[in-house]
Scaffold this active site. Structure first.
Site, mmCIF file in Angstrom:
data_model
loop_
_atom_site.group_PDB
_atom_site.id
_atom_site.type_symbol
_atom_site.label_atom_id
_atom_site.label_comp_id
_atom_site.label_asym_id
_atom_site.label_seq_id
_atom_site.Cartn_x
_atom_site.Cartn_y
_atom_site.Cartn_z
ATOM 1 N N SER A 38 -0.721 4.183 0.499
ATOM 2 C CA SER A 38 -1.503 5.167 1.251
ATOM 3 C C SER A 38 -0.726 5.774 2.423
ATOM 4 C CB SER A 38 -2.820 4.547 1.737
ATOM 5 O OG SER A 38 -3.644 4.284 0.628
ATOM 6 N N GLY A 76 -15.819 -4.338 -6.588
ATOM 7 C CA GLY A 76 -15.960 -2.992 -6.019
ATOM 8 C C GLY A 76 -15.404 -1.901 -6.931
ATOM 9 N N GLY A 98 -4.072 3.756 -12.832
ATOM 10 C CA GLY A 98 -4.984 4.279 -11.810
ATOM 11 C C GLY A 98 -4.331 5.141 -10.742
ATOM 12 N N ASP A 149 -13.937 6.168 -4.016
ATOM 13 C CA ASP A 149 -13.333 5.634 -5.251
ATOM 14 C C ASP A 149 -13.979 6.213 -6.517
ATOM 15 O OD1 ASP A 149 -11.343 4.061 -4.183
ATOM 16 O OD2 ASP A 149 -12.551 2.230 -4.142
ATOM 17 N N SER A 195 0.814 -1.223 0.000
ATOM 18 C CA SER A 195 0.000 0.000 0.000
ATOM 19 C C SER A 195 0.847 1.273 0.000
ATOM 20 C CB SER A 195 -0.920 0.016 1.228
ATOM 21 O OG SER A 195 -1.621 1.259 1.262
ATOM 22 N N TYR A 226 -2.226 0.461 -10.736
ATOM 23 C CA TYR A 226 -1.182 1.467 -10.967
ATOM 24 C C TYR A 226 0.157 0.789 -10.736
ATOM 25 C CZ TYR A 226 -1.843 1.508 -5.954
ATOM 26 O OH TYR A 226 -1.999 1.110 -4.652
ATOM 27 N N LYS A 268 -13.786 -4.167 1.477
ATOM 28 C CA LYS A 268 -14.711 -3.088 1.120
ATOM 29 C C LYS A 268 -16.178 -3.518 1.181
ATOM 30 C CE LYS A 268 -11.405 -0.649 -1.814
ATOM 31 N NZ LYS A 268 -11.165 -0.027 -3.115
HETATM 32 P P1 NAP Z 1 -12.666 -7.441 -6.673
HETATM 33 O O1 NAP Z 1 -13.892 -6.871 -6.068
HETATM 34 O O2 NAP Z 1 -12.016 -8.625 -6.037
HETATM 35 O O3 NAP Z 1 -13.024 -7.815 -8.226
HETATM 36 C C1 NAP Z 1 -12.058 -8.472 -9.001
HETATM 37 C C2 NAP Z 1 -12.532 -8.514 -10.455
HETATM 38 O O4 NAP Z 1 -11.461 -9.031 -11.242
HETATM 39 C C3 NAP Z 1 -13.733 -9.439 -10.691
HETATM 40 O O5 NAP Z 1 -14.558 -8.842 -11.668
HETATM 41 C C4 NAP Z 1 -13.072 -10.732 -11.209
HETATM 42 O O6 NAP Z 1 -13.915 -11.457 -12.069
HETATM 43 C C5 NAP Z 1 -11.945 -10.141 -12.028
HETATM 44 N N1 NAP Z 1 -10.825 -11.077 -12.212
HETATM 45 C C6 NAP Z 1 -9.906 -11.444 -11.287
HETATM 46 N N2 NAP Z 1 -9.015 -12.300 -11.852
HETATM 47 C C7 NAP Z 1 -9.396 -12.477 -13.135
HETATM 48 C C8 NAP Z 1 -8.882 -13.226 -14.238
HETATM 49 N N3 NAP Z 1 -7.787 -14.003 -14.084
HETATM 50 N N4 NAP Z 1 -9.498 -13.150 -15.430
HETATM 51 C C9 NAP Z 1 -10.598 -12.379 -15.581
HETATM 52 N N5 NAP Z 1 -11.141 -11.635 -14.579
HETATM 53 C C10 NAP Z 1 -10.550 -11.680 -13.383
HETATM 54 O O7 NAP Z 1 -11.514 -6.349 -6.805
HETATM 55 P P2 NAP Z 1 -11.679 -4.743 -6.846
HETATM 56 O O8 NAP Z 1 -11.666 -4.215 -5.473
HETATM 57 O O9 NAP Z 1 -12.790 -4.391 -7.751
HETATM 58 O O10 NAP Z 1 -10.270 -4.323 -7.512
HETATM 59 C C11 NAP Z 1 -10.003 -4.598 -8.881
HETATM 60 C C12 NAP Z 1 -8.680 -3.928 -9.249
HETATM 61 O O11 NAP Z 1 -8.830 -2.508 -9.182
HETATM 62 C C13 NAP Z 1 -7.532 -4.292 -8.288
HETATM 63 O O12 NAP Z 1 -6.374 -4.474 -9.052
HETATM 64 C C14 NAP Z 1 -7.437 -3.054 -7.401
HETATM 65 O O13 NAP Z 1 -6.130 -2.872 -6.896
HETATM 66 C C15 NAP Z 1 -7.812 -1.952 -8.378
HETATM 67 N N6 NAP Z 1 -8.348 -0.722 -7.708
HETATM 68 C C16 NAP Z 1 -7.641 0.437 -7.861
HETATM 69 C C17 NAP Z 1 -8.135 1.605 -7.288
HETATM 70 C C18 NAP Z 1 -7.366 2.894 -7.474
HETATM 71 O O14 NAP Z 1 -7.553 3.825 -6.678
HETATM 72 N N7 NAP Z 1 -6.541 3.003 -8.496
HETATM 73 C C19 NAP Z 1 -9.321 1.600 -6.550
HETATM 74 C C20 NAP Z 1 -10.028 0.403 -6.440
HETATM 75 C C21 NAP Z 1 -9.532 -0.778 -7.023
HETATM 76 P P3 NAP Z 1 -14.909 -12.589 -11.490
HETATM 77 O O15 NAP Z 1 -16.131 -11.847 -11.013
HETATM 78 O O16 NAP Z 1 -15.156 -13.465 -12.653
HETATM 79 O O17 NAP Z 1 -14.169 -13.263 -10.366
#
Ligand code: NAP
Length: 288
Positions: free
Chosen positions: A22, A134, A250, A107, A20, A229, A71
């Site tokens: 943060s 999320g 990101g 977010d 992290s 990111y 979350k």
């Molecule tokens: P999450 O709730 O666990 O959702 C993960 C998503 O990724 C699901 O849609 C999952 O699909 C998909 N996925 C995971 N592995 C996969 C694969 N091998 N092939 C295809 N789809 C796959 O995670 P989240 O909190 O939304 O976070 C997602 C990403 O966004 C992370 O990398 C996180 O670090 C990033 N993020 C960045 C920020 C920022 O401020 N820049 C903010 C929030 C999140 P299924 O539903 O099929 O499992």
């Protein structure tokens, strides 16, 4: 500022948490403001989220950010939720209001602000959000707020895309999400209309590869935005740049959501640019 017995604490809970950035961002803002506050990272396992949230008030912690895997679980535990946290079904920051925990989510606003800064005009246009967790929920909300006329939600597990689209339509969102599988990423007709494609999955991070996506079918003004990111262009971004499209990671969203959380925790805005510079330094992209 030296840490003393008066120093107030803010924190982030997640598992894993070592990566992290943060703490670097928030502590840089405290230092710039000369505030006697510190921001710590706690590795909190999924099973320990409840006890960790209950400890916020007794320990006098002013506010806590939440990251993977907390979350959505926090949105089920915390009673007092902002409208946005309720809409998204996810909490990324918890504010200690004299013992009452308020769950909020910065977010979507963080991404919306970054897309505005990037000049991504979505009014009347199509956005494609890849993922249904999320981060994807926040991305769909940001796209709706920016006036997208269509938002396609493309996910590996189509049932989760359906559930996310329902969450928005049930709450009367202006543009309902259209659920699809990852086949949408090779649908040339669909891609030809896309103004924005957001990766809100961990693909490329954990698997080392991204799903097949027909980058060349997108219009030349299509922006590729990866929520991930990193120091180097991500697996999602690299082919977009090779195809001559604009692409970004990101980092801007992370800084924006952090600035918004800082203000909620401390009732004062961080000085402009301080959290961004701290993130770039932590990523090794900026020297002291
Ligand atoms: P999450 O709730 O666990 O959702 C993960 C998503 O990724 C699901 O849609 C999952 O699909 C998909 N996925 C995971 N592995 C996969 C694969 N091998 N092939 C295809 N789809 C796959 O995670 P989240 O909190 O939304 O976070 C997602 C990403 O966004 C992370 O990398 C996180 O670090 C990033 N993020 C960045 C920020 C920022 O401020 N820049 C903010 C929030 C999140 P299924 O539903 O099929 O499992």
């Amino acid at each position: 500022m030296p840490i003393t017995s008066d120093t107030a604490v803010a924190a982030i809970f997640g598992d894993p948490i070592e990566h992290s950035k943060s703490p670097a961002m928030h502590n840089a803002a405290y230092a710039a403001l000369g505030m006697s506050r510190t921001y710590a990272a706690f590795r909190v396992t999924a099973g320990n989220l409840g006890p960790a949230l209950r400890a916020i008030h007794p320990l006098g912690i002013v506010g806590v950010n939440l990251t993977v895997p907390h979350k959505q679980a926090a949105a089920r535990i915390i009673k007092d939720l902002s409208g946005e946290a309720r809409m998204l079904g996810a909490v990324n920051c918890v504010v200690n209001r004299r013992g009452v925990l308020r769950g909020d989510n910065t977010d979507a606003r963080g991404l919306e602000r970054d897309l505005r800064d990037l000049g991504c005009e979505l009014r009347g246009r199509l956005a494609i959000v890849i993922g249904a967790g999320g981060g994807a929920a926040s991305s769909v909300l940001a796209c709706i707020r920016l006036g997208a006329s269509r938002v396609v939600i493309a996910n590996r597990t189509p049932a989760r895309a359906v559930a996310l689209a329902r969450r928005f339509s049930a709450r009367g969102a202006r543009a309902a999400g259209e659920p699809r599988g990852l086949d949408a990423l090779v649908d040339m007709e669909l891609l030809a209309d896309a103004r924005l494609i957001v990766n809100a999955t961990s693909m490329g991070l954990t698997t080392g590869r991204f799903a097949r996506l027909d980058y060349n079918s997108t219009p030349t003004d299509c922006l590729f935005y990866d929520l991930i990111y990193s120091r180097e262009p991500t697996e999602f971004i690299k082919p977009a740049l090779a195809a001559g499209r604009r692409a970004t990671d990101g980092a801007g969203m992370l800084v924006n959501q952090g600035e918004l959380a800082f203000k909620l925790f401390n009732r004062v805005a961080p000085p402009a640019g301080v959290m961004r510079a701290a993130l770039l330094k932590a990523l090794g992209l900026l020297q002291d």
